[in-house]
Scaffold this motif. Structure first.
Motif, PDB file in Angstrom:
ATOM      1  N   UNK A  58       0.858  -1.181   0.081  1.00  0.00           N
ATOM      2  CA  UNK A  58       0.033  -0.058  -0.026  1.00  0.00           C
ATOM      3  C   UNK A  58       0.745   1.277  -0.144  1.00  0.00           C
ATOM      4  N   UNK A  59       0.284   2.487  -0.531  1.00  0.00           N
ATOM      5  CA  UNK A  59       1.031   3.432  -0.388  1.00  0.00           C
ATOM      6  C   UNK A  59       0.007   4.774  -0.137  1.00  0.00           C
ATOM      7  N   UNK A  60       0.863   5.618   0.727  1.00  0.00           N
ATOM      8  CA  UNK A  60       0.247   6.896   0.930  1.00  0.00           C
ATOM      9  C   UNK A  60       0.893   8.088   0.178  1.00  0.00           C
ATOM     10  N   UNK A  61       0.122   8.478  -0.881  1.00  0.00           N
ATOM     11  CA  UNK A  61       0.791   9.486  -1.820  1.00  0.00           C
ATOM     12  C   UNK A  61       0.905  10.701  -1.408  1.00  0.00           C
ATOM     13  N   UNK A  62       2.214  11.205  -1.976  1.00  0.00           N
ATOM     14  CA  UNK A  62       2.837  12.606  -1.573  1.00  0.00           C
ATOM     15  C   UNK A  62       1.956  13.738  -1.650  1.00  0.00           C
ATOM     16  N   UNK A  63       2.483  15.015  -1.509  1.00  0.00           N
ATOM     17  CA  UNK A  63       1.800  16.335  -1.871  1.00  0.00           C
ATOM     18  C   UNK A  63       1.927  16.359  -3.568  1.00  0.00           C
ATOM     19  N   UNK A  64       1.069  17.027  -3.917  1.00  0.00           N
ATOM     20  CA  UNK A  64       0.914  17.552  -5.319  1.00  0.00           C
ATOM     21  C   UNK A  64       1.421  18.779  -5.548  1.00  0.00           C
ATOM     22  N   UNK A  65       1.670  19.625  -4.493  1.00  0.00           N
ATOM     23  CA  UNK A  65       2.242  21.017  -4.809  1.00  0.00           C
ATOM     24  C   UNK A  65       3.043  21.194  -3.404  1.00  0.00           C
ATOM     25  N   UNK A  66       4.473  21.505  -3.637  1.00  0.00           N
ATOM     26  CA  UNK A  66       5.283  21.864  -2.363  1.00  0.00           C
ATOM     27  C   UNK A  66       4.902  23.015  -1.367  1.00  0.00           C
ATOM     28  N   UNK A  67       3.937  23.830  -1.910  1.00  0.00           N
ATOM     29  CA  UNK A  67       3.357  24.822  -1.253  1.00  0.00           C
ATOM     30  C   UNK A  67       2.513  24.210  -0.224  1.00  0.00           C
ATOM     31  N   UNK A  68       2.138  22.974  -0.283  1.00  0.00           N
ATOM     32  CA  UNK A  68       1.211  22.431   0.824  1.00  0.00           C
ATOM     33  C   UNK A  68       2.335  21.972   1.984  1.00  0.00           C
ATOM     34  N   UNK A  69       3.290  21.802   1.859  1.00  0.00           N
ATOM     35  CA  UNK A  69       4.135  21.324   2.759  1.00  0.00           C
ATOM     36  C   UNK A  69       4.102  22.040   4.265  1.00  0.00           C
ATOM     37  N   UNK A  70       3.952  23.267   4.437  1.00  0.00           N
ATOM     38  CA  UNK A  70       3.603  24.050   5.682  1.00  0.00           C
ATOM     39  C   UNK A  70       2.577  23.586   6.529  1.00  0.00           C
ATOM     40  N   UNK A  71       1.658  22.986   5.811  1.00  0.00           N
ATOM     41  CA  UNK A  71       0.166  22.576   6.301  1.00  0.00           C
ATOM     42  C   UNK A  71       0.488  21.341   7.309  1.00  0.00           C
ATOM     43  N   UNK A  72       1.604  20.632   6.618  1.00  0.00           N
ATOM     44  CA  UNK A  72       2.115  19.413   7.388  1.00  0.00           C
ATOM     45  C   UNK A  72       2.902  19.328   8.473  1.00  0.00           C
ATOM     46  N   UNK A  73       3.396  20.462   8.913  1.00  0.00           N
ATOM     47  CA  UNK A  73       4.531  20.624   9.972  1.00  0.00           C
ATOM     48  C   UNK A  73       3.930  20.199  11.520  1.00  0.00           C
ATOM     49  N   UNK A  74       2.569  20.204  11.529  1.00  0.00           N
ATOM     50  CA  UNK A  74       2.024  19.827  13.055  1.00  0.00           C
ATOM     51  C   UNK A  74       1.736  18.759  13.031  1.00  0.00           C
ATOM     52  N   UNK A  75       1.538  18.305  11.578  1.00  0.00           N
ATOM     53  CA  UNK A  75       0.635  16.780  11.261  1.00  0.00           C
ATOM     54  C   UNK A  75       1.930  15.641  11.581  1.00  0.00           C
ATOM     55  N   UNK A  76       3.389  15.968  11.391  1.00  0.00           N
ATOM     56  CA  UNK A  76       4.247  14.761  11.211  1.00  0.00           C
ATOM     57  C   UNK A  76       4.264  13.875  12.541  1.00  0.00           C
ATOM     58  N   UNK A  77       4.332  14.680  13.821  1.00  0.00           N
ATOM     59  CA  UNK A  77       4.542  13.814  14.765  1.00  0.00           C
ATOM     60  C   UNK A  77       3.439  12.858  15.116  1.00  0.00           C
ATOM     61  N   UNK A  78       2.001  13.127  14.801  1.00  0.00           N
ATOM     62  CA  UNK A  78       0.784  12.337  14.776  1.00  0.00           C
ATOM     63  C   UNK A  78       0.842  11.431  13.738  1.00  0.00           C
ATOM     64  N   UNK A  79       1.400  11.720  12.394  1.00  0.00           N
ATOM     65  CA  UNK A  79       1.516  10.699  11.382  1.00  0.00           C
ATOM     66  C   UNK A  79       2.571   9.655  11.926  1.00  0.00           C
ATOM     67  N   UNK A  80       3.416  10.085  12.408  1.00  0.00           N
ATOM     68  CA  UNK A  80       4.723   9.008  12.927  1.00  0.00           C
ATOM     69  C   UNK A  80       4.007   8.038  13.764  1.00  0.00           C
TER      70      UNK A  80
END
Length: 290
Positions: free
Chosen positions: A89-111
């Protein structure tokens, strides 16, 4: 099973290597495409078959609600790489690098979610962390998924056996080792994934970079081209040199990670226990498209 982050100093085939490992594992496996510069699998291997309606970016909104919502969103955005079988299975990545800032607070929970998939649902988890960027000697908070690397069982720098690749990677080794020692699971998590493209062999690369080579993948242009751009599945794909070496690598990673975890075992938190129940049920149901 281990959570293994793969990154590089520059494009060294990180996504191709991560796909090969995911496809080759003898166990159920998951690839999370977490490169803040954007994902390439949906436009590459899958040739645009998957819309932007699926993928990493949609987890940020769920995370703002809570961990249960994040776990459900995560499972609903997984995509099978092996048709109806649902073991890859795959969780696909961002379609636009500008979206990266929105993930900053999500990385720990995703981990946390990725570790639950590894520990409770028995998945081999591979994280494509892309090209690493530093700021003042530290992992950049927006341009890298730093929390994923900190919590990973193994952090592999993909490197080719060329002078250019060694020169670029050498500048990352010391700060990354310090980061993992200060903020992660320890400097012992760091190793090298050698792509056999160039004149330097495994022992030479390990000596030059002062880091262990934990696995080697052969230069296999036909298989790599398919994993990069899709199209017709190459004849003998499952028995190709790249996938055969990749399967051996996954076994090595499990042994190395298990040895490290013996000394670092932490009791599961209540949040992990709750997530485990959700993800275990969803994993056995087949996720988004299984």
């Amino acid at each position: 099973m281990p959570v293994t982050c793969i990154a590089s100093a520059k494009s060294c085939g990180v996504t191709t290597a991560a796909l090969a490992l995911t496809m080759a594992s003898a166990r159920p496996s998951l690839l999370a495409e977490c490169d803040p510069a954007g994902g390439t699998i949906r436009a590459g291997l899958l040739q645009g078959q998957v819309s932007a309606g699926y993928g990493l970016y949609h987890l940020a909104a769920a995370d703002r609600v809570g961990p249960v919502e994040l776990a459900n969103a995560f499972a609903s955005h997984l995509w099978p790489l092996d048709g109806q079988a649902g073991h890859r299975r795959a969780l696909f990545g961002l379609t636009d690098p500008a979206q990266a800032a929105a993930l900053s607070r999500t990385w720990p929970a995703l981990s946390d979610v990725l570790h639950v998939m590894a520990e409770s649902a028995d998945y081999d988890v591979f994280v494509d962390a892309g090209r690493l960027a530093l700021e003042a000697g530290r992992l950049h908070p927006t341009l890298t998924p730093a929390p994923l690397l900190y919590k990973a069982d193994l952090v592999l720098l993909a490197v080719r056996g060329t002078e250019q690749a060694l020169t670029l990677t050498r500048h990352l080794i010391r700060p990354l080792r310090t980061e993992l020692e200060d903020n992660g699971t320890g400097a012992g998590a760091l190793g090298l994934l050698l792509i056999e493209d160039g004149p330097f062999r495994s022992h030479q690369v390990a000596e030059a970079l002062e880091a262990p080579v934990l696995a080697v993948l052969p230069w296999d242009p036909d298989t790599a081209a398919y994993l990069t751009a899709g199209g017709k599945v190459p004849r003998g794909f499952a028995r190709s040199p790249l996938l055969r070496y990749a399967r051996t690598a996954t076994e090595q990673f499990e042994v190395i990670a298990a040895r490290r975890q013996v000394h670092q075992h932490d009791p599961a938190s209540q949040a992990h226990t709750q997530l485990a129940g959700i993800l275990d049920r969803l994993a056995h149901r087949g996720g988004a498209r299984g």
